[in-house]
Design a protein around this motif. Structure first.
Motif, PDB file in Angstrom:
ATOM      1  N   ALA A 124       0.462  -1.175  -0.107  1.00 28.74           N
ATOM      2  CA  ALA A 124       0.138  -0.296   0.657  1.00 28.74           C
ATOM      3  C   ALA A 124       0.629   1.316  -0.147  1.00 28.74           C
ATOM      4  CB  ALA A 124      -0.884   0.143   1.314  1.00 28.74           C
ATOM      5  N   ASN A 125       1.821   1.399   0.549  1.00 28.97           N
ATOM      6  CA  ASN A 125       3.332   2.073   0.489  1.00 28.97           C
ATOM      7  C   ASN A 125       3.793   2.439  -1.081  1.00 28.97           C
ATOM      8  OD1 ASN A 125       4.852   0.148   1.254  1.00 28.97           O
ATOM      9  ND2 ASN A 125       5.653   1.264   2.592  1.00 28.97           N
ATOM     10  N   GLY A 126       3.587   1.480  -2.126  1.00 24.94           N
ATOM     11  CA  GLY A 126       4.432   1.633  -2.714  1.00 24.94           C
ATOM     12  C   GLY A 126       6.155   0.443  -2.833  1.00 24.94           C
ATOM     13  N   LEU A 127       6.365  -0.112  -2.131  1.00 27.24           N
ATOM     14  CA  LEU A 127       6.950  -0.536  -2.274  1.00 27.24           C
ATOM     15  C   LEU A 127       7.022  -2.094  -2.505  1.00 27.24           C
ATOM     16  CD1 LEU A 127       8.685  -0.217   1.480  1.00 27.24           C
ATOM     17  CD2 LEU A 127       9.522   0.465   0.116  1.00 27.24           C
ATOM     18  N   LEU A 128       7.757  -2.758  -2.925  1.00 26.73           N
ATOM     19  CA  LEU A 128       8.300  -4.533  -3.382  1.00 26.73           C
ATOM     20  C   LEU A 128       8.543  -5.024  -2.688  1.00 26.73           C
ATOM     21  CD1 LEU A 128       8.078  -3.648  -7.678  1.00 26.73           C
ATOM     22  CD2 LEU A 128       6.462  -3.917  -5.971  1.00 26.73           C
ATOM     23  N   ALA A 129       7.802  -5.578  -1.645  1.00 23.98           N
ATOM     24  CA  ALA A 129       8.282  -6.998  -1.118  1.00 23.98           C
ATOM     25  C   ALA A 129       8.508  -8.413  -1.596  1.00 23.98           C
ATOM     26  CB  ALA A 129       7.263  -7.329   0.004  1.00 23.98           C
ATOM     27  N   PRO A 130       9.727  -9.199  -1.986  1.00 24.95           N
ATOM     28  CA  PRO A 130       9.967 -10.255  -2.264  1.00 24.95           C
ATOM     29  C   PRO A 130       9.511 -11.064  -2.435  1.00 24.95           C
ATOM     30  CG  PRO A 130      11.749  -9.669  -1.727  1.00 24.95           C
ATOM     31  CD  PRO A 130      10.968  -7.930  -1.327  1.00 24.95           C
TER      32      PRO A 130
END
Length: 263
Positions: free
Chosen positions: A242-248
């Motif tokens: 939701a905050n724009g980060l991409l989690a692998p």
């Protein structure tokens, strides 16, 4: 890599300050020699301390040894070879010196004190509150830059009962997005910003008991309700948050997430 470069710059700056002050009887040296002495040995000390501390963090993560205990033991251990190197240099590159004999203990305590002081300073410097999306985390992809949000624009539910939330400043809100392990810190990302915490990821996850989320990678825990999209690139999967980060997502965790209905 970026943090490593910042750490080296800070360490060199600390060495320069010590070189100007000339503690422990070094003020009698010529200024240029004194600066070279302190900057050089502070950098050598960093080269010794950094890997030993990393191993201490791994040890703490793999056992029940408290993190601070492991770090203190690492500092005490790393100070031994550094003291020998300092004593060798102070004796004019000679092994026939009191610094490596009766005077070793006194020199060791000085070296250990400086090492612990720098370690505490680095901890205070890097364990700081990052507000309103001003996060140091570099997004995995350019299009995934964190989205700055003002906590005042977010509906604020009551703070969850999970103990982990007591570690976060109230202004960061209660909308936890993810946890990201960075060296021996955990970076907690909320919709309002981030907070660096000196603790193990597994301990942070244990304090989130009852909060819907999963550890999707060795270095990432993600809140279930903060996933906005799934990105697939071949066999690789990343969660857009939701905050724009991409989690692998680690490959050995993909089946678990699929079974839990995340995909």
């Amino acid at each position: 890599m970026r943090q490593l470069a910042i750490e080296i710059f800070i360490i060199a700056a600390i060495g320069a300050v010590l070189g100007l002050l000339g503690p422990f009887g070094t003020y009698e040296m010529p200024t240029a020699m004194r600066l070279a002495y302190w900057i050089g040995f502070i950098l050598v000390g960093y080269a010794i301390y950094r890997p030993v501390q990393t191993v201490a963090v791994w040890l703490s993560d793999a056992t029940e040894i408290p993190l601070w205990t492991a770090l203190l033991f690492a500092a005490a251990l790393a100070a031994i070879p550094l003291t020998a190197a300092v004593g060798f240099a102070l004796a004019g590159m000679s092994l026939d010196t009191d610094y490596l004999g009766a005077g070793f203990a006194s020199l060791y305590l000085q070296v250990l004190g400086i090492g612990l002081g720098i370690q505490a300073g680095m901890w205070l410097l890097f364990t700081r509150h990052v507000r309103n999306g001003d996060t140091q985390t570099e997004p995995i992809a350019e299009e995934a830059a964190p989205i700055p949000l003002d906590v005042r624009d977010i509906a604020m539910p009551e703070r969850p009962e999970a103990p982990f939330f007591q570690r976060l400043p109230p202004e960061l809100g209660n909308h936890l997005v993810c946890l990201e392990m960075q060296d021996h810190y955990v970076k907690a990302h909320t919709l309002a910003g981030s907070e660096m915490l000196l603790m193990r990821l597994r301990d942070a996850i244990a304090e989130l008991d009852g909060v819907a989320g999963l550890q999707v990678h060795r270095s990432w825990w993600v809140a279930r309700d903060q996933v906005r999209a799934i990105r697939r690139e071949g066999r690789s999967i990343r969660l857009e948050l939701a905050n724009g980060l991409l989690a692998p997502v680690a490959r050995n965790r993909q089946e678990t997430l699929r079974r839990e209905g995340w995909f």
